[in-house]
Design a protein around this motif. Structure first.
Motif, short mmCIF file in Angstrom:
data_model
loop_
_atom_site.label_atom_id
_atom_site.label_comp_id
_atom_site.label_asym_id
_atom_site.label_seq_id
_atom_site.Cartn_x
_atom_site.Cartn_y
_atom_site.Cartn_z
N ALA A 16 61.82 -13.53 51.05
CA ALA A 16 63.16 -13.44 51.64
C ALA A 16 63.45 -14.68 52.48
N LEU A 17 62.47 -15.10 53.31
CA LEU A 17 62.69 -16.27 54.17
C LEU A 17 62.81 -17.53 53.33
N LEU A 18 62.06 -17.60 52.23
CA LEU A 18 62.14 -18.76 51.34
C LEU A 18 63.54 -18.91 50.77
N HIS A 19 64.21 -17.78 50.50
CA HIS A 19 65.55 -17.81 49.90
C HIS A 19 66.65 -17.64 50.93
N GLY A 20 66.30 -17.87 52.20
CA GLY A 20 67.32 -17.93 53.24
C GLY A 20 67.69 -16.59 53.84
N PHE A 21 66.94 -15.53 53.58
CA PHE A 21 67.22 -14.21 54.15
C PHE A 21 66.32 -13.98 55.36
N HIS A 22 66.95 -13.69 56.49
CA HIS A 22 66.14 -13.31 57.65
C HIS A 22 65.76 -11.84 57.65
N SER A 23 66.46 -11.04 56.81
CA SER A 23 66.16 -9.61 56.67
C SER A 23 65.50 -9.38 55.33
N ALA A 24 64.23 -9.02 55.36
CA ALA A 24 63.52 -8.75 54.12
C ALA A 24 64.10 -7.53 53.43
N ARG A 25 64.61 -6.55 54.18
CA ARG A 25 65.19 -5.36 53.57
C ARG A 25 66.45 -5.73 52.76
N ALA A 26 67.29 -6.55 53.35
CA ALA A 26 68.50 -6.96 52.63
C ALA A 26 68.14 -7.72 51.36
N PHE A 27 67.15 -8.59 51.43
CA PHE A 27 66.71 -9.34 50.25
C PHE A 27 66.18 -8.39 49.17
N ALA A 28 65.36 -7.44 49.58
CA ALA A 28 64.79 -6.50 48.62
C ALA A 28 65.87 -5.70 47.94
N ASN A 29 66.86 -5.24 48.68
CA ASN A 29 67.93 -4.45 48.09
C ASN A 29 68.73 -5.27 47.09
N GLN A 30 68.95 -6.56 47.42
CA GLN A 30 69.69 -7.42 46.50
C GLN A 30 68.91 -7.68 45.22
N MET A 31 67.56 -7.72 45.35
CA MET A 31 66.71 -7.94 44.18
C MET A 31 66.41 -6.65 43.41
N GLY A 32 66.95 -5.52 43.90
CA GLY A 32 66.72 -4.25 43.22
C GLY A 32 65.38 -3.61 43.54
N TYR B 22 63.22 -17.47 41.15
CA TYR B 22 62.87 -18.90 41.27
C TYR B 22 63.67 -19.49 42.43
N PRO B 23 62.98 -20.22 43.28
CA PRO B 23 61.53 -20.44 43.30
C PRO B 23 60.80 -19.20 43.82
N THR B 24 59.53 -19.15 43.59
CA THR B 24 58.68 -18.04 44.03
C THR B 24 57.50 -18.60 44.82
#
Length: 609
Positions: free
Chosen positions: A23-39, A4-6
């Motif tokens: 990823a960009l919605l939650h402030g991540f410019h790297s989608a890979r880093a966001f994905a790894n953090q989300m599992g 959330y939010p989605t």
């Protein structure tokens, strides 16, 4: 855990684009880093892994079925989308429809508001079917990651919106309509449907490029508009099936064909041929290759030894060219052309065609002709092959022991079959005794013929029919020149004067007459004789037929012989016969002696005398 939010999943949005927007919605410019953090394993997501897609669905709330529908799925080392095979993973293509992006953004400029549709990732689909414009490929900076679709687009919004306003209308081509429908599960063209999705697209485009720009089409420099035009032109042919493709390619062949150039697929199709030759597709393009091979079979003299695309094209030759016939027969071009023209296999105007372009159907008649020509020898060549002198060769031909090819008996320049010569030699060499140093009376056939007063042909015929029981072969020699016969045996069997003929002196002695009388009787045909040439001395003499002489002596009697039988003087016998009115058989002036028919002379002639 629910994020959330989605964001809602856009229609036909690729999963990689969706996670980059989150990823960009939650402030991540790297989608890979966001994905790894989300599992979420980013590589598995990019490969369309079902469990990873389900995890993203649970995390974002996007329907798993919609994520799976838009995912490029890795199957082994290949990739598919909705069951359709792709040439390679194409999710790295940064292509967009400017108007779709403008609609997604509305009055806003946040990068997470727009995403990449999976159709934009598929190379053969170059138009947006919603807006009928050509997709635009954006330049990707080296620092930008494969998964960062949203962050990549955001700095380009100004340029993209300008493209949306300036975009020219270009509806999707029939090929793109077909490919889109095929992704949706439709099947409309059996021949294309049998090809993998990416192969169906590429074949249509390359055929179209060949038809539009010819064999030297520089497809590496094609613009999207050129590819669209090529795809449309090619699909008009490929959608009709294999026969239509064959006809179109054959017309392209005929357009560049020339009787003065070697026939070859590369000559006819240029870059098109090189493209398909260099592909390593594990058989995906084999239906197109088969069509090209059919064209080659119909227009190139191919044999079992010829390979195209790394495979044997024909198991049995269908066509011959002068070049292939030369290779088969070993004859020169001019000599072979002359033979083929005289036999009616090629037209009189054959000189305007180069050797590879002069094609002949490989009929049984032609194959038989070429096989004969392959083993054909002129008379001097045949004599050399037999190791016989020209004189001996002429004797063997005259006696019918060696024959030219059928139909050439009356020709001046006759040809002989090498296989028949081999059979001739084998017949006489088989069972022959090997002689290291032959000496008299073991002689070669020419030498034996000179001494035996007979021709070489008679000796060979006697060997063939078994009248000469011994035969040999001189060591270190070959062929006819190595054959040996026993002179004593040959003379006994073949010297006819001692059997059925008499020399002139012996015949005169038997008849008790002079040579001149014998010559006159032979001249009027009363006695048969023949002239014989001595092989060594090259002089002639007369042989008198023994049978003819014996018959003459049974039918006729000389005045001298009657006088001897009745012990009277010839003048007394002549008076008696004249008194009995018995005529002479021949004029004395013509013969030189007086002869009577035995049947006219009475048995009791002595009583009258």
């Amino acid at each position: 855990m629910r994020l959330y939010p989605t964001l809602p999943l856009l229609l036909d949005e690729a999963p990689v684009s969706y996670i980059s927007r989150l990823a960009l919605l939650h402030g991540f410019h790297s989608a890979r880093a966001f994905a790894n953090q989300m599992g979420v394993h980013s590589e598995r997501l990019a490969d369309g892994d079902v469990e990873t897609l389900a995890l993203l669905s649970d995390l974002s709330g996007a329907p798993a079925i919609d994520l799976a529908r838009s995912a490029v799925v890795k199957v082994g080392s290949n990739y598919q989308i909705l069951g359709q095979a792709l040439a390679k993973k194409e999710s790295h293509k940064a292509r967009i429809c400017p108007r779709c992006v403008a609609e997604d953004l509305g009055p806003y400029r946040e990068g997470w508001r727009t995403g990449v549709r999976f159709q934009w990732q598929l190379g053969p689909l170059r138009c947006c079917r919603r807006h009928d414009i050509v997709l635009v490929e954006l330049e990707r900076k080296p620092s930008q990651r494969l998964f960062d679709c949203a962050s990549t687009l955001q700095p380009e919004f100004g340029k993209i919106l300008g493209m949306a306003d300036a975009a020219r209308m270009r509806p999707a081509s029939p090929l793109e309509e077909y490919l889109t429908a095929r992704v949706a599960g439709a099947a409309t063209s059996p021949w294309l449907d049998a090809l993998p999705w990416y192969a169906a697209a590429k074949v249509s485009e390359m055929v179209g490029a060949l038809l539009i720009d010819g064999k030297e089409a520089h497809t590496s420099a094609y613009t999207p508009e050129q590819w669209i035009a090529a795809g449309a032109a090619g699909f008009a042919v490929t959608s009709m099936g294999a026969d239509a493709v064959y006809a179109a390619l054959d017309r392209a062949r005929q357009a560049v064909d020339s009787p003065t150039r070697n026939p070859h697929l590369h000559i006819w199709f240029g870059r098109f041929f090189l493209w398909i030759k260099q592909l390593t597709d594990h058989g995906a393009y084999d239906p197109l290759r088969e069509i090209l091979l059919d064209i080659a079979k119909a227009n190139i003299a191919l044999g079992p030894e010829d390979h195209i695309f790394g495979r044997q094209v024909v198991e049995r030759r269908r066509l011959h060219s002068i070049s292939s016939a030369r290779s088969h027969t070993g004859l020169g071009s001019v000599h072979l052309r002359r033979k083929l023209a005289s036999a009616g296999f090629i037209s009189p105007d054959h000189k305007r065609h180069i050797d590879p372009r002069l094609l002949l159907q490989a009929t049984p008649e032609l194959e038989e002709f070429l096989e004969k020509a392959r083993h054909s020898l002129t008379q001097p060549e045949a004599a050399k092959y037999l190791n016989a002198s020209s004189v001996q060769m002429k004797i063997l031909v005259k006696e019918g022991l060696i024959r030219p090819f059928q139909g050439q008996e009356e020709l001046r320049n006759r040809s002989y079959d090498r296989r028949a010569l081999d059979t001739f030699l084998q017949e006489f060499e088989e069972g022959a005794e090997l002689v290291e140093q032959p000496s008299f009376p073991l002689l070669s056939i020419p030498a034996a013929s000179r001494l035996s007063n007979c021709s070489a042909g008679e000796i060979v015929q006697a060997l063939r029919d078994g009248r000469l029981s011994w035969k040999g072969k001189a060591a270190g020699k070959r062929g006819y020149g190595a054959l040996l016969v026993n002179y004593e045996q040959a003379r006994q069997v073949l010297f006819k004067a001692s059997h059925d003929a008499l020399v002139m002196p012996a015949a005169c002695q038997v008849l008790s007459s002079t040579r001149q009388v014998m010559v006159n009787l032979i001249k009027i045909g009363a006695i048969d004789a023949r002239r014989v040439t001595l092989p060594r001395q090259r002089t002639q003499y007369t042989l008198v037929s023994r049978a003819s002489l014996n018959k003459f002596m049974r039918d006729y009697v000389s005045l001298t012989e009657l006088a001897s039988e009745h012990r009277r003087w010839p003048i007394h016998i002549k008076k008696v016969l004249r008194g009995l009115a018995i005529p002479t058989a021949f004029e004395k002036s013509e013969i030189g002696a007086t002869f009577y028919r035995r049947r006219d002379v009475p048995a009791a002639l002595g009583a009258h005398a």
